[in-house]
Design a protein around this motif. Structure first.
Motif, PDB file in Angstrom:
ATOM      1  N   LEU A  21       0.842  -1.199   0.000  1.00 16.90           N
ATOM      2  CA  LEU A  21       0.000   0.000   0.000  1.00 16.90           C
ATOM      3  C   LEU A  21       0.876   1.247   0.000  1.00 16.90           C
ATOM      4  O   LEU A  21       2.022   1.213   0.450  1.00 16.90           O
ATOM      5  CB  LEU A  21      -0.903   0.029   1.232  1.00 16.90           C
ATOM      6  N   GLU A  22       0.324   2.347  -0.495  1.00 12.61           N
ATOM      7  CA  GLU A  22       1.012   3.620  -0.378  1.00 12.61           C
ATOM      8  C   GLU A  22       0.932   4.097   1.066  1.00 12.61           C
ATOM      9  O   GLU A  22      -0.087   3.945   1.726  1.00 12.61           O
ATOM     10  CB  GLU A  22       0.384   4.686  -1.296  1.00 12.61           C
ATOM     11  N   CYS A  23       2.034   4.659   1.542  1.00 15.28           N
ATOM     12  CA  CYS A  23       2.024   5.287   2.863  1.00 15.28           C
ATOM     13  C   CYS A  23       1.939   6.794   2.664  1.00 15.28           C
ATOM     14  O   CYS A  23       2.125   7.297   1.554  1.00 15.28           O
ATOM     15  CB  CYS A  23       3.279   4.944   3.653  1.00 15.28           C
ATOM     16  N   TYR A  75       4.498  13.770   2.494  1.00 16.57           N
ATOM     17  CA  TYR A  75       5.165  12.721   1.725  1.00 16.57           C
ATOM     18  C   TYR A  75       4.217  11.557   1.503  1.00 16.57           C
ATOM     19  O   TYR A  75       3.249  11.371   2.243  1.00 16.57           O
ATOM     20  CB  TYR A  75       6.440  12.227   2.433  1.00 16.57           C
ATOM     21  N   HIS A  76       4.477  10.803   0.442  1.00 19.07           N
ATOM     22  CA  HIS A  76       3.783   9.539   0.240  1.00 19.07           C
ATOM     23  C   HIS A  76       4.683   8.631  -0.573  1.00 19.07           C
ATOM     24  O   HIS A  76       5.715   9.069  -1.094  1.00 19.07           O
ATOM     25  CB  HIS A  76       2.414   9.739  -0.416  1.00 19.07           C
ATOM     26  N   SER A  77       4.299   7.375  -0.673  1.00 16.75           N
ATOM     27  CA  SER A  77       5.158   6.409  -1.356  1.00 16.75           C
ATOM     28  C   SER A  77       4.554   5.969  -2.674  1.00 16.75           C
ATOM     29  O   SER A  77       3.332   6.029  -2.874  1.00 16.75           O
ATOM     30  CB  SER A  77       5.392   5.187  -0.460  1.00 16.75           C
ATOM     31  N   HIS A  78       5.440   5.546  -3.562  1.00 12.14           N
ATOM     32  CA  HIS A  78       5.059   4.851  -4.790  1.00 12.14           C
ATOM     33  C   HIS A  78       5.710   3.479  -4.711  1.00 12.14           C
ATOM     34  O   HIS A  78       6.879   3.326  -5.038  1.00 12.14           O
ATOM     35  CB  HIS A  78       5.545   5.612  -6.024  1.00 12.14           C
ATOM     36  N   PRO A  79       4.954   2.465  -4.263  1.00 16.26           N
ATOM     37  CA  PRO A  79       5.566   1.141  -4.036  1.00 16.26           C
ATOM     38  C   PRO A  79       6.136   0.501  -5.300  1.00 16.26           C
ATOM     39  O   PRO A  79       7.130  -0.211  -5.227  1.00 16.26           O
ATOM     40  CB  PRO A  79       4.417   0.311  -3.461  1.00 16.26           C
ATOM     41  N   PRO A  85       5.289  12.346  -9.753  1.00 16.13           N
ATOM     42  CA  PRO A  85       3.874  12.520  -9.390  1.00 16.13           C
ATOM     43  C   PRO A  85       2.937  11.887 -10.420  1.00 16.13           C
ATOM     44  O   PRO A  85       3.156  12.002 -11.631  1.00 16.13           O
ATOM     45  CB  PRO A  85       3.692  14.041  -9.371  1.00 16.13           C
ATOM     46  N   SER A  86       1.903  11.242  -9.940  1.00 19.49           N
ATOM     47  CA  SER A  86       0.888  10.673 -10.824  1.00 19.49           C
ATOM     48  C   SER A  86      -0.109  11.776 -11.190  1.00 19.49           C
ATOM     49  O   SER A  86      -0.157  12.822 -10.531  1.00 19.49           O
ATOM     50  CB  SER A  86       0.151   9.547 -10.101  1.00 19.49           C
ATOM     51  N   PRO A  87      -0.913  11.564 -12.240  1.00 16.86           N
ATOM     52  CA  PRO A  87      -1.964  12.550 -12.559  1.00 16.86           C
ATOM     53  C   PRO A  87      -2.871  12.810 -11.357  1.00 16.86           C
ATOM     54  O   PRO A  87      -3.300  13.946 -11.133  1.00 16.86           O
ATOM     55  CB  PRO A  87      -2.721  11.884 -13.713  1.00 16.86           C
ATOM     56  N   THR A  88      -3.148  11.770 -10.573  1.00 20.12           N
ATOM     57  CA  THR A  88      -3.975  11.950  -9.367  1.00 20.12           C
ATOM     58  C   THR A  88      -3.267  12.845  -8.359  1.00 20.12           C
ATOM     59  O   THR A  88      -3.880  13.718  -7.744  1.00 20.12           O
ATOM     60  CB  THR A  88      -4.273  10.589  -8.721  1.00 20.12           C
ATOM     61  N   ASP A  89      -1.952  12.618  -8.189  1.00 22.68           N
ATOM     62  CA  ASP A  89      -1.190  13.464  -7.258  1.00 22.68           C
ATOM     63  C   ASP A  89      -1.329  14.930  -7.648  1.00 22.68           C
ATOM     64  O   ASP A  89      -1.548  15.798  -6.797  1.00 22.68           O
ATOM     65  CB  ASP A  89       0.293  13.082  -7.270  1.00 22.68           C
ATOM     66  N   LEU A  90      -1.209  15.211  -8.949  1.00 12.59           N
ATOM     67  CA  LEU A  90      -1.286  16.598  -9.404  1.00 12.59           C
ATOM     68  C   LEU A  90      -2.695  17.155  -9.220  1.00 12.59           C
ATOM     69  O   LEU A  90      -2.877  18.278  -8.741  1.00 12.59           O
ATOM     70  CB  LEU A  90      -0.873  16.705 -10.877  1.00 12.59           C
TER      71      LEU A  90
HETATM   72 ZN   LIG Z   1       1.685   9.498  -5.839  1.00 11.69          ZN
END
Ligand SMILES: [Zn+2]
Length: 131
Positions: A21-23, A75-79, A85-90
């Motif tokens: 999972l992403e943290c 912060y978050h992780s990309h496992p 950054p993903s489109p969702t992150d942006l």
């Molecule tokens: Zn992300």
């Protein structure tokens, strides 16, 4: 932004503990130095997205203010994907004051990169590790 090595190591460990999972969590400090991190719950419990638990977010803001500190980043992780950054992150990033840090577990050691919002896009920002 300068970030203490202990913080970089701590968020990498958090990312590994939560994988697949992403943290997510918050980065605290003062001036241009991040010297504290707060692990928060990813309410999405997702391998590809995150959302800091709102209650934990407010508690961290209150705690930081009470101690004369500031929340300087998140912060978050990309496992399984690069520290990009993903489109969702942006789409979900709105705070131009925050440093957005991503920990990628794609390779070992983890790749940690930081970004700031600038004109609706993420621009990579230098992270200077300090003891
Ligand atoms: Zn992300």
């Amino acid at each position: 932004m300068r970030i203490q090595l202990a913080v970089l190591a701590g968020i990498a460990r958090h990312a590994k503990d939560e994988a697949p999972l992403e943290c997510c969590g918050l980065l605290l400090g003062g001036g241009d130095l991040i010297d504290e991190y707060v692990c928060t719950r990813n309410v999405r419990q997702s391998t590809v997205a995150y959302q800091v638990d709102p209650a934990e977010h407010f508690a961290a803001i209150r705690s930081a203010r009470a101690r004369g500190r500031a929340i300087l980043g998140a912060y978050h992780s990309h496992p399984r994907t690069p520290a990009v950054p993903s489109p969702t992150d942006l789409a979900e990033a709105h705070d131009a004051e925050l440093l957005y840090v991503i920990v990628s577990l794609l390779n070992e050691p983890p790749d940690i990169r930081a970004y700031r919002l600038d004109g609706g896009n993420f621009v990579q920002s230098a992270v200077v590790p300090v003891p």
